[in-house]
Write a protein that holds these residues in place. Structure first.
Motif, short mmCIF file in Angstrom:
data_model
loop_
_atom_site.label_atom_id
_atom_site.label_comp_id
_atom_site.label_asym_id
_atom_site.label_seq_id
_atom_site.Cartn_x
_atom_site.Cartn_y
_atom_site.Cartn_z
N HIS A 127 27.45 38.00 -8.73
CA HIS A 127 26.96 38.10 -7.36
C HIS A 127 27.25 39.46 -6.73
CE1 HIS A 127 27.31 33.55 -7.42
NE2 HIS A 127 26.11 33.71 -6.89
N ILE A 128 28.39 40.04 -7.08
CA ILE A 128 28.82 41.26 -6.39
C ILE A 128 29.10 42.37 -7.40
CG2 ILE A 128 30.57 42.30 -4.89
CD1 ILE A 128 31.03 39.60 -3.63
N GLY A 129 28.55 43.53 -7.14
CA GLY A 129 28.84 44.72 -7.93
C GLY A 129 29.17 45.86 -6.98
N MET A 147 36.81 43.60 0.13
CA MET A 147 37.35 42.72 1.16
C MET A 147 36.40 42.61 2.36
SD MET A 147 40.21 41.47 0.03
CE MET A 147 41.32 40.97 1.34
N ALA A 148 35.82 43.74 2.76
CA ALA A 148 34.91 43.73 3.91
C ALA A 148 33.61 43.00 3.60
CB ALA A 148 34.61 45.17 4.33
N ALA A 149 33.23 42.91 2.33
CA ALA A 149 31.97 42.28 1.95
C ALA A 149 32.05 40.76 1.91
CB ALA A 149 31.53 42.80 0.58
N LEU A 150 33.24 40.20 1.79
CA LEU A 150 33.38 38.76 1.62
C LEU A 150 32.77 37.95 2.77
CD1 LEU A 150 36.92 38.48 -0.01
CD2 LEU A 150 34.67 38.58 -1.11
N PRO A 151 32.96 38.34 4.04
CA PRO A 151 32.30 37.58 5.11
C PRO A 151 30.78 37.60 5.00
CG PRO A 151 34.06 38.94 6.01
CD PRO A 151 33.87 39.37 4.58
N HIS A 152 30.21 38.72 4.55
CA HIS A 152 28.76 38.80 4.38
C HIS A 152 28.29 37.86 3.27
CE1 HIS A 152 28.43 42.07 7.20
NE2 HIS A 152 29.26 42.82 6.50
N ALA A 153 29.06 37.81 2.18
CA ALA A 153 28.71 36.89 1.08
C ALA A 153 28.79 35.45 1.56
CB ALA A 153 29.65 37.12 -0.10
N ALA A 154 29.79 35.14 2.37
CA ALA A 154 29.93 33.78 2.90
C ALA A 154 28.73 33.42 3.76
CB ALA A 154 31.23 33.65 3.68
N ARG A 155 28.24 34.37 4.55
CA ARG A 155 27.08 34.10 5.41
C ARG A 155 25.82 33.85 4.60
NH1 ARG A 155 29.02 38.91 8.29
NH2 ARG A 155 30.50 38.21 9.87
N GLY A 157 25.86 31.99 2.09
CA GLY A 157 26.05 30.67 1.51
C GLY A 157 26.82 30.66 0.21
N LEU A 158 27.46 31.79 -0.12
CA LEU A 158 28.23 31.88 -1.35
C LEU A 158 29.69 31.53 -1.06
CD1 LEU A 158 26.79 35.25 -2.74
CD2 LEU A 158 26.07 32.92 -3.31
N GLU A 159 30.10 30.33 -1.43
CA GLU A 159 31.49 29.93 -1.21
C GLU A 159 32.41 30.62 -2.21
OE1 GLU A 159 34.25 25.86 -1.14
OE2 GLU A 159 32.07 25.74 -1.31
N HIS A 160 31.94 30.75 -3.43
CA HIS A 160 32.65 31.49 -4.47
C HIS A 160 31.67 32.51 -5.06
CE1 HIS A 160 35.16 27.85 -4.27
NE2 HIS A 160 36.14 28.64 -4.67
N ALA A 161 32.11 33.75 -5.17
CA ALA A 161 31.27 34.79 -5.75
C ALA A 161 31.71 35.06 -7.19
CB ALA A 161 31.38 36.07 -4.94
N LEU A 162 30.73 35.27 -8.05
CA LEU A 162 31.01 35.63 -9.44
C LEU A 162 30.98 37.15 -9.55
CD1 LEU A 162 31.28 34.78 -12.49
CD2 LEU A 162 28.77 34.98 -12.59
N LEU A 163 32.02 37.72 -10.18
CA LEU A 163 32.08 39.16 -10.45
C LEU A 163 32.34 39.33 -11.93
CD1 LEU A 163 33.47 38.71 -7.43
CD2 LEU A 163 33.70 41.18 -7.59
N THR A 164 31.80 40.39 -12.51
CA THR A 164 32.04 40.67 -13.93
C THR A 164 32.37 42.14 -14.11
OG1 THR A 164 29.77 41.31 -14.59
CG2 THR A 164 30.25 38.95 -14.47
N CYS A 165 33.06 42.45 -15.20
CA CYS A 165 33.30 43.84 -15.57
C CYS A 165 33.64 43.90 -17.05
CB CYS A 165 34.40 44.48 -14.73
SG CYS A 165 36.07 43.90 -15.07
N ASP A 166 33.54 45.08 -17.62
CA ASP A 166 33.90 45.26 -19.03
C ASP A 166 35.40 45.10 -19.21
OD1 ASP A 166 31.24 45.78 -19.56
OD2 ASP A 166 31.48 47.97 -19.50
N VAL A 167 35.81 44.68 -20.40
CA VAL A 167 37.23 44.46 -20.64
C VAL A 167 38.04 45.76 -20.53
CG1 VAL A 167 36.89 42.43 -22.10
CG2 VAL A 167 36.87 44.70 -23.14
N ASP A 168 37.38 46.91 -20.75
CA ASP A 168 38.11 48.17 -20.67
C ASP A 168 38.04 48.82 -19.28
OD1 ASP A 168 35.45 48.85 -20.75
OD2 ASP A 168 35.65 50.34 -22.35
N THR A 197 35.02 33.52 -0.94
CA THR A 197 34.50 34.39 0.11
C THR A 197 35.08 34.05 1.47
OG1 THR A 197 32.59 32.96 0.52
CG2 THR A 197 32.35 34.72 -1.13
N SER A 198 35.59 32.83 1.63
CA SER A 198 36.19 32.43 2.92
C SER A 198 37.68 32.65 2.83
CB SER A 198 35.89 30.95 3.21
OG SER A 198 36.32 30.13 2.14
N VAL A 199 38.08 33.88 3.15
CA VAL A 199 39.49 34.24 3.08
C VAL A 199 40.07 34.34 4.48
CG1 VAL A 199 39.25 35.44 0.90
CG2 VAL A 199 38.88 36.69 3.02
#
Length: 213
Positions: A127-129, A147-155, A157-168, A197-199
């Motif tokens: 969801h977030i990059g 941190m500043a983006a989390l309220p926008h994600a909550a608005r 409708g994303l209660e939990h956001a998925l984030l990914t990154c490479d292992v390195d 997202t609701s912190v």
């Protein structure tokens, strides 16, 4: 560049969503603002793009062309439009709201929130990059942005956001963990995290956010 699968994007902010500025206590970097794409930072954005391209990133964007005010204005419009769920998108693309992290009219980085996920984005992209321009790295900007983006994600409708990154990608891992992310799994060299997202507003500084139209 507009959003597709797990590809990096320089796309937009959400139309009508105001800026959020965190208090100095969050992170160690400049006290910037998370804002929708704006023409006000054209020169700084172009300079940042040259920094990215020196690392081989965003090769499809032309800094010379974007130096032109009219071209940059059109670019900002396209970025903002990508957040509009009523706009017809090519197959595999999803609506994406991108914000720019700005401090004193200097572009420092960008963060994109994808409104929904395709099967490919569930594996990589999430969801977030986010990314920070090379000259502004290691200053706490990424943590502040996320941190500043989390309220926008909550608005959205994303209660939990998925984030990914490479292992390195240790830098991104540190940022995600610092913001409360929890590791889900590791597959094919990709780490997947979930982030509420609701912190607590006292943690994000949301209640102290300064808004701008």
């Amino acid at each position: 560049m507009t959003p597709k699968q797990g590809r990096r994007s320089s796309a937009p902010g959400v139309r009508g969503i105001s800026a959020v500025r965190l208090p100095p206590g969050i992170g160690n970097g400049p006290a910037g603002q998370l804002r929708p794409a704006t023409e006000q930072v054209r020169l700084s954005y172009v300079a940042a793009l040259r920094e990215y391209q020196a690392e081989g990133l965003y090769p499809d964007l032309n800094p010379v062309a974007l130096s032109d005010p009219a071209a940059f204005r059109a670019y900002v419009h396209r970025i903002r439009q990508a957040a509009d769920s009523s706009v017809q998108l090519p197959p595999g693309w999803v609506p994406e709201s991108t914000f720019w992290w700005i401090a004193q009219d200097r572009y420092l980085g960008r963060l994109a929130i994808r409104h929904r996920l395709t099967p490919a984005l569930q594996r990589r992209g999430g969801h977030i990059g986010f990314d920070v321009r090379p000259s502004a790295r290691n200053q706490g900007c990424a943590k502040r942005m996320l941190m500043a983006a989390l309220p926008h994600a909550a608005r959205l409708g994303l209660e939990h956001a998925l984030l990914t990154c490479d292992v390195d990608n240790l830098a991104s891992q540190r940022v995600i963990f610092a913001c409360g992310g929890e590791l889900i799994d590791r597959t094919d060299g990709i780490l997947r995290f979930t982030l509420r997202t609701s912190v607590d507003p006292a943690t994000t500084g949301e209640h102290l956010g300064e808004t701008h139209p």
